[in-house]
Scaffold this motif. Structure first.
Motif, PDB file in Angstrom:
ATOM      1  N   GLN A 166      -1.400   9.175   7.882  1.00  0.00           N
ATOM      2  CA  GLN A 166      -2.467   8.851   6.933  1.00  0.00           C
ATOM      3  C   GLN A 166      -2.314   9.604   5.620  1.00  0.00           C
ATOM      4  OE1 GLN A 166      -6.526   8.616   8.535  1.00  0.00           O
ATOM      5  NE2 GLN A 166      -5.667   8.535  10.597  1.00  0.00           N
ATOM      6  N   PHE A 167      -2.023  10.919   5.703  1.00  0.00           N
ATOM      7  CA  PHE A 167      -1.874  11.698   4.475  1.00  0.00           C
ATOM      8  C   PHE A 167      -0.649  11.257   3.685  1.00  0.00           C
ATOM      9  CE2 PHE A 167      -4.433  15.183   6.624  1.00  0.00           C
ATOM     10  CZ  PHE A 167      -5.544  14.987   5.820  1.00  0.00           C
ATOM     11  N   GLY A 168       0.433  10.964   4.419  1.00  0.00           N
ATOM     12  CA  GLY A 168       1.643  10.521   3.736  1.00  0.00           C
ATOM     13  C   GLY A 168       1.415   9.251   2.962  1.00  0.00           C
ATOM     14  N   ARG A 169       0.700   8.321   3.555  1.00  0.00           N
ATOM     15  CA  ARG A 169       0.420   7.053   2.863  1.00  0.00           C
ATOM     16  C   ARG A 169      -0.551   7.257   1.703  1.00  0.00           C
ATOM     17  NH1 ARG A 169      -2.364   2.079   2.666  1.00  0.00           N
ATOM     18  NH2 ARG A 169      -0.856   0.353   2.703  1.00  0.00           N
ATOM     19  N   LEU A 170      -1.581   8.055   1.955  1.00  0.00           N
ATOM     20  CA  LEU A 170      -2.593   8.285   0.925  1.00  0.00           C
ATOM     21  C   LEU A 170      -2.004   8.926  -0.321  1.00  0.00           C
ATOM     22  CD1 LEU A 170      -5.673   7.986   0.527  1.00  0.00           C
ATOM     23  CD2 LEU A 170      -5.928  10.307   1.416  1.00  0.00           C
ATOM     24  N   GLY A 171      -1.051   9.847  -0.119  1.00  0.00           N
ATOM     25  CA  GLY A 171      -0.492  10.579  -1.248  1.00  0.00           C
ATOM     26  C   GLY A 171       0.351   9.735  -2.191  1.00  0.00           C
ATOM     27  N   VAL A 172       0.874   8.605  -1.700  1.00  0.00           N
ATOM     28  CA  VAL A 172       1.749   7.777  -2.545  1.00  0.00           C
ATOM     29  C   VAL A 172       1.205   6.373  -2.750  1.00  0.00           C
ATOM     30  CG1 VAL A 172       3.865   9.060  -2.047  1.00  0.00           C
ATOM     31  CG2 VAL A 172       3.150   7.224  -0.510  1.00  0.00           C
ATOM     32  N   ALA A 173      -0.010   6.102  -2.264  1.00  0.00           N
ATOM     33  CA  ALA A 173      -0.578   4.758  -2.382  1.00  0.00           C
ATOM     34  C   ALA A 173      -0.719   4.313  -3.835  1.00  0.00           C
ATOM     35  CB  ALA A 173      -1.931   4.697  -1.669  1.00  0.00           C
ATOM     36  N   GLY A 229       2.376  14.823   2.688  1.00  0.00           N
ATOM     37  CA  GLY A 229       2.575  14.919   1.242  1.00  0.00           C
ATOM     38  C   GLY A 229       4.028  15.130   0.865  1.00  0.00           C
ATOM     39  N   ALA A 230       4.711  15.978   1.638  1.00  0.00           N
ATOM     40  CA  ALA A 230       6.110  16.268   1.343  1.00  0.00           C
ATOM     41  C   ALA A 230       7.002  15.066   1.626  1.00  0.00           C
ATOM     42  CB  ALA A 230       6.586  17.463   2.162  1.00  0.00           C
TER      43      ALA A 230
END
Length: 475
Positions: free
Chosen positions: A266-273, A399-400
């Motif tokens: 979820q965080f990975g997607r949110l950070g680059v959406a 995020g990374a």
């Protein structure tokens, strides 16, 4: 203010028998609104900080990925220490409640500083970013970890615990909806009204949201009560023994692993959406409409599906959630960004599939009760710190990974985007999060606490608390 705090505290009971009382609707709603306050700072960082660093400050995507990873891992190491400290530090306001008041203002200040920069070389700006973002993360833990631990001591009732988690997740997603709808328009407005977001626009927006978070944190303080009490001071085990006991809690460790997988996704997607909206769809004008879609439909999913956790079991509902949300992301990846209607529909399905987060969080108190039943040690703060640690590790990885993926496919804010880079954005936003989500099925399969097992655990704990040595069911 001191008189108001003392008045709120004077109504708090420390009688353990009250732990079985049902929580009021006002308490549940107020608790959920606390996470709206958290989203004012956390969602802002999770959704827009990578974009701020690369496109406004001018940092390289690879450097931003490393920055996110280092800062969040440092934060994750801090969480268990902070959890152990808060559960041992008694104040006249309780163990966890006062941090809603004490931690909010410093967090607000460093959120503003995180969304600012200083003149100098890229190295100077990167150093400023590392320091401010790292301190902001630590201060977020100071507030958020006690906030989460509150749910474990406000009641022993399993239904109320699911309700608290559900209201919290509604607050989380409601905050995400509001922020998704208004953040970029406000940033652009405060940047001068054009299509380019400036550093000053982000800084001013961060200041507005940070100030708005403070009364919501205060509301949690004034409406919550800590009724599940720790063991007496003279019988408390050492800090080292507490850590050993928590780490030996198999259900809690499996929940931690599961959260790392699902939240990294979820965080990975949110950070680059936002990159997907700006560059793949080419519709920055629709950011305020597209960003709120997943959290809006997550709220709908929570309202529609969490009720089945009691009937079907928490474990089965989490499995359904993982399969449905990851499937939607895979369809999004292969469909591509060419058809806006398809993107919106699949984003709705993805949001619906994320309904299980409150169910997972409701497993944490079950695991804490499991630990207390097995060992006689109850470690609310340290145990909840493991879930907070999982979320911080997930934030670091998410995020990374997102930023590193952009760098691997050649993203640069100063260069035209090639087809390869656009493919990389699609991988970072859809394919990678789907794959990481599916990994969460592995620890979920090994989770041992069924609904029947938990009822037996609860009965034994109630028997220990009862003056007659019998549970309510026995009597």
């Amino acid at each position: 203010m001191e008189k108001m705090i003392m008045k709120a505290n004077s109504a708090e009971s420390v009688n353990p028998s009250q732990s079985s009382e049902k929580l009021s609707l006002v308490t549940k709603i107020s608790y959920g609104l606390g996470d709206v306050g958290g989203q004012m700072v956390w969602n802002l960082s999770s959704s827009y900080l990578v974009l701020f660093y690369t496109d406004s400050v001018g940092l390289a995507a690879a450097a931003v990925g490393t920055l996110m990873f280092v800062a969040r891992i440092t934060d994750a190491v801090f969480d268990p220490i902070w959890g152990a400290f808060t559960e041992r530090r008694h104040t006249k306001y309780g163990r966890f409640r006062p941090w809603m008041i004490w931690g909010g203002p410093p967090l607000a200040i460093f959120t503003v500083l995180t969304f600012s920069t200083i003149p100098g070389t890229e190295g100077v700006k990167l150093a400023w970013a590392i320091v401010t973002y790292m301190i902001q993360g630590l201060l977020y833990s100071v507030v958020n970890l006690p906030y989460g631990a509150l749910a474990t001591v406000m009641t022993r009732d399993s239904g109320d615990r699911v309700a608290l988690s559900s209201y919290r997740m509604v607050g989380t997603n409601f905050g995400s909806i509001i922020l998704g709808a208004i953040t970029m328009p406000i940033v652009l407005m405060l940047s001068g009204g054009g299509d380019v977001a400036t550093t000053g626009g982000f800084t001013a927006t961060a200041a507005l949201f940070s100030i708005a978070s403070l009364p919501l944190f205060a509301l949690v303080f004034f409406t919550s009560k800590e009724v599940v009490q720790p063991v007496p001071e003279e019988t408390r085990v050492s800090l080292l023994s507490t850590f050993k006991t928590v780490l030996g809690n198999k259900p809690l460790m499996l929940i931690t692993a599961m959260l790392i997988c699902t939240m990294t996704s979820q965080f990975g997607r949110l950070g680059v959406a936002m990159y997907y909206i700006i560059y793949s769809l080419g519709r920055v004008d629709l950011a305020g409409w597209i960003m709120p879609i997943p959290p809006l439909f997550t709220i709908i999913g929570i309202a529609a599906f969490t009720r089945f956790a009691k009937r079907l079991g928490k474990k089965k509902m989490v499995m359904i959630s993982i399969l449905s949300s990851s499937g939607s992301l895979l369809l999004l990846f292969f469909a591509g960004p060419s058809n806006l209607v398809v993107v919106i529909l699949l984003s709705m399905l993805y949001g619906l599939g994320l309904f299980a987060t409150p169910i997972v969080l409701a497993m944490v108190p079950d695991a804490i009760d499991y630990q207390e039943d097995r060992t006689g040690v109850r470690s609310d703060g340290t145990s909840y710190a493991m879930t907070s640690l999982a979320i911080k590790v997930a934030s670091a990885l998410g995020g990374a990974i997102g930023a590193w993926c952009l760098a691997a496919f050649g993203y640069s804010a100063d260069a035209a985007l090639s087809e390869r880079t656009l493919t990389g954005i699609n991988v970072a936003v859809n394919l990678m999060p789907a794959a990481i989500l599916l990994l969460g099925l592995i620890p979920l399969a090994a989770y041992p606490i069924t609904e029947a097992k938990y009822q037996a655990i609860r009965a034994r704990l109630e028997a220990k608390m009862s003056p007659t040595g019998k549970s309510a069911d026995d009597e």
